[in-house]
Design a protein around this motif. Sequence first.
Motif, PDB file in Angstrom:
ATOM      1  N   MET A 168       0.826  -1.209   0.000  1.00 36.34           N
ATOM      2  CA  MET A 168       0.000   0.000   0.000  1.00 36.34           C
ATOM      3  C   MET A 168       0.863   1.262   0.000  1.00 36.34           C
ATOM      4  SD  MET A 168      -3.097  -0.848  -0.355  1.00 36.34           S
ATOM      5  CE  MET A 168      -3.879   0.739  -0.028  1.00 36.34           C
ATOM      6  N   ALA A 169       1.990   1.235   0.700  1.00 35.80           N
ATOM      7  CA  ALA A 169       2.877   2.397   0.721  1.00 35.80           C
ATOM      8  C   ALA A 169       3.419   2.704  -0.667  1.00 35.80           C
ATOM      9  CB  ALA A 169       4.024   2.168   1.698  1.00 35.80           C
ATOM     10  N   ARG A 170       3.596   1.680  -1.485  1.00 37.87           N
ATOM     11  CA  ARG A 170       4.099   1.877  -2.849  1.00 37.87           C
ATOM     12  C   ARG A 170       3.130   2.684  -3.710  1.00 37.87           C
ATOM     13  NH1 ARG A 170       8.901   1.743  -4.677  1.00 37.87           N
ATOM     14  NH2 ARG A 170       8.229   0.890  -6.687  1.00 37.87           N
ATOM     15  N   LEU A 171       1.866   2.789  -3.294  1.00 35.65           N
ATOM     16  CA  LEU A 171       0.889   3.556  -4.065  1.00 35.65           C
ATOM     17  C   LEU A 171       1.083   5.058  -3.913  1.00 35.65           C
ATOM     18  CD1 LEU A 171      -2.360   1.499  -3.344  1.00 35.65           C
ATOM     19  CD2 LEU A 171      -0.845   1.356  -5.338  1.00 35.65           C
ATOM     20  N   ILE A 172       1.915   5.471  -2.946  1.00 36.28           N
ATOM     21  CA  ILE A 172       2.115   6.910  -2.756  1.00 36.28           C
ATOM     22  C   ILE A 172       3.555   7.362  -2.988  1.00 36.28           C
ATOM     23  CG2 ILE A 172       0.213   7.098  -1.110  1.00 36.28           C
ATOM     24  CD1 ILE A 172       2.394   7.342   1.095  1.00 36.28           C
ATOM     25  N   THR A 173       4.529   6.456  -2.933  1.00 41.57           N
ATOM     26  CA  THR A 173       5.916   6.916  -2.972  1.00 41.57           C
ATOM     27  C   THR A 173       6.844   5.900  -3.619  1.00 41.57           C
ATOM     28  OG1 THR A 173       7.751   7.733  -1.597  1.00 41.57           O
ATOM     29  CG2 THR A 173       6.429   5.954  -0.679  1.00 41.57           C
ATOM     30  N   ASP A 174       7.965   6.405  -4.112  1.00 45.74           N
ATOM     31  CA  ASP A 174       9.030   5.536  -4.611  1.00 45.74           C
ATOM     32  C   ASP A 174      10.164   5.410  -3.591  1.00 45.74           C
ATOM     33  OD1 ASP A 174      10.094   8.068  -4.697  1.00 45.74           O
ATOM     34  OD2 ASP A 174      10.624   8.029  -6.831  1.00 45.74           O
ATOM     35  N   ASP A 175       9.921   5.873  -2.354  1.00 50.65           N
ATOM     36  CA  ASP A 175      10.959   5.800  -1.320  1.00 50.65           C
ATOM     37  C   ASP A 175      10.386   5.255  -0.015  1.00 50.65           C
ATOM     38  OD1 ASP A 175      13.590   6.130  -0.311  1.00 50.65           O
ATOM     39  OD2 ASP A 175      12.977   7.963   0.698  1.00 50.65           O
ATOM     40  N   ILE A 176      10.595   3.958   0.196  1.00 49.21           N
ATOM     41  CA  ILE A 176      10.217   3.296   1.443  1.00 49.21           C
ATOM     42  C   ILE A 176      11.500   2.856   2.132  1.00 49.21           C
ATOM     43  CG2 ILE A 176       8.899   1.442   2.524  1.00 49.21           C
ATOM     44  CD1 ILE A 176       7.185   1.350  -0.017  1.00 49.21           C
ATOM     45  N   VAL A 177      11.720   3.393   3.320  1.00 52.97           N
ATOM     46  CA  VAL A 177      12.943   3.110   4.082  1.00 52.97           C
ATOM     47  C   VAL A 177      12.609   2.119   5.191  1.00 52.97           C
ATOM     48  CG1 VAL A 177      14.725   4.095   5.580  1.00 52.97           C
ATOM     49  CG2 VAL A 177      13.901   5.379   3.579  1.00 52.97           C
ATOM     50  N   ILE A 178      13.327   1.004   5.211  1.00 50.29           N
ATOM     51  CA  ILE A 178      13.159  -0.012   6.240  1.00 50.29           C
ATOM     52  C   ILE A 178      14.400   0.003   7.137  1.00 50.29           C
ATOM     53  CG2 ILE A 178      12.785  -2.450   6.748  1.00 50.29           C
ATOM     54  CD1 ILE A 178      10.478  -1.216   5.210  1.00 50.29           C
ATOM     55  N   ILE A 179      14.213   0.264   8.415  1.00 48.88           N
ATOM     56  CA  ILE A 179      15.300   0.166   9.389  1.00 48.88           C
ATOM     57  C   ILE A 179      15.106  -1.153  10.123  1.00 48.88           C
ATOM     58  CG2 ILE A 179      16.391   1.197  11.413  1.00 48.88           C
ATOM     59  CD1 ILE A 179      16.731   2.811   8.851  1.00 48.88           C
ATOM     60  N   ASP A 180      15.959  -2.123   9.799  1.00 52.35           N
ATOM     61  CA  ASP A 180      15.803  -3.479  10.313  1.00 52.35           C
ATOM     62  C   ASP A 180      16.802  -3.745  11.430  1.00 52.35           C
ATOM     63  OD1 ASP A 180      14.449  -6.145   9.921  1.00 52.35           O
ATOM     64  OD2 ASP A 180      16.552  -6.737   9.761  1.00 52.35           O
ATOM     65  N   ASN A 181      16.306  -4.369  12.491  1.00 55.16           N
ATOM     66  CA  ASN A 181      17.138  -4.672  13.650  1.00 55.16           C
ATOM     67  C   ASN A 181      17.439  -6.168  13.703  1.00 55.16           C
ATOM     68  OD1 ASN A 181      16.569  -5.021  17.163  1.00 55.16           O
ATOM     69  ND2 ASN A 181      18.478  -4.409  16.208  1.00 55.16           N
ATOM     70  N   GLY A 182      18.169  -6.636  12.695  1.00 59.32           N
ATOM     71  CA  GLY A 182      18.666  -8.012  12.696  1.00 59.32           C
ATOM     72  C   GLY A 182      17.604  -9.076  12.551  1.00 59.32           C
ATOM     73  N   SER A 183      16.660  -8.888  11.629  1.00 60.05           N
ATOM     74  CA  SER A 183      15.631  -9.909  11.415  1.00 60.05           C
ATOM     75  C   SER A 183      16.263 -11.237  10.993  1.00 60.05           C
ATOM     76  CB  SER A 183      14.647  -9.456  10.336  1.00 60.05           C
ATOM     77  OG  SER A 183      13.845  -8.383  10.790  1.00 60.05           O
ATOM     78  N   SER A 184      15.708 -12.334  11.517  1.00 59.97           N
ATOM     79  CA  SER A 184      16.187 -13.670  11.153  1.00 59.97           C
ATOM     80  C   SER A 184      15.226 -14.365  10.202  1.00 59.97           C
ATOM     81  CB  SER A 184      16.374 -14.523  12.419  1.00 59.97           C
ATOM     82  OG  SER A 184      15.162 -14.598  13.165  1.00 59.97           O
ATOM     83  N   ASP A 185      14.134 -13.680   9.832  1.00 58.70           N
ATOM     84  CA  ASP A 185      13.194 -14.245   8.870  1.00 58.70           C
ATOM     85  C   ASP A 185      13.371 -13.563   7.521  1.00 58.70           C
ATOM     86  OD1 ASP A 185      12.076 -11.758   9.222  1.00 58.70           O
ATOM     87  OD2 ASP A 185      10.220 -12.455  10.148  1.00 58.70           O
ATOM     88  N   ASP A 186      12.347 -13.538   6.696  1.00 64.63           N
ATOM     89  CA  ASP A 186      12.452 -12.980   5.339  1.00 64.63           C
ATOM     90  C   ASP A 186      12.012 -11.520   5.251  1.00 64.63           C
ATOM     91  OD1 ASP A 186      13.438 -15.317   4.227  1.00 64.63           O
ATOM     92  OD2 ASP A 186      11.434 -16.116   3.784  1.00 64.63           O
TER      93      ASP A 186
END
Length: 272
Positions: free
Chosen positions: A23-41
Amino acid sequence: MVPVSVVIITKNEADVIQRSVAMARLITDDIVIIDNGSSDDTGKIATEYGCRVFQKNWDGYGANKNKGIACARYNWILSIDADEIIDEELVTALHHLHYNNPDTVYNIRFKTYFGDKLISFGSWGRDHHVRLFHRGTVKWSELPVHETLLFPKGTKQKTLAGFIHHYSVKNEKECREKALHYALLSAKKYYHIGKKSNFIKLYLSPAFNFLRNYCLYLGFLDGWEGWCIAKNTARHTWLKYHHLYQLESMPIQKTYQSDNLLYMYPQIKQTS
């Protein structure tokens, strides 16, 4: 697309992040993910949806959100969590904004879910937050828990059409676990700032919170889920002041670094 960067902090959110970033892609071309060491996908899914994923150490909710803001391409920031999904009405509202006044922030109403059930009453049914702002004038406080946005004097606030849909907990077990998690963080924050536990906060405040959520805010109309939310809200209140009392009563044994401040606290005997 609009000149807004969406910033999301994550850890092991693979089961929910796909709908959020779609849904966020419907408004912007810039989605920033700050990940804290995810062990999944989580990182893989976010990358497949065109997000920019940054691995960052955990320094608290507000601190990591500020890290995401620093990585954003645009000055206007929409801050959401991985379990939050903007709806089509909000997408339309965001496309019609002019983004020409950095002294204005935008409040967004929430629809919050317990599992798949929409909660219409209680404190969850009244939820709303400022989530759209200009990073030149607004930033997150860097507290361990219950981070807030810091507004300069004279900031104007407007409410947007549409909703953020928040899939808060899957079941009662997760509701209980969240209550305990945030109670522990709140107790440490209160201890650091010198807030004290007392009889009223330990016993009367939980009862008042239950009555407010279940009776005054009509939480009973949400059925079993409303009861569970009111019960765990009261439990959270009791737990944070119970653990604060423990902190006040025990010798300092441990330190931890958070939000650029050194917190000193005793080792808590966890109560669930």
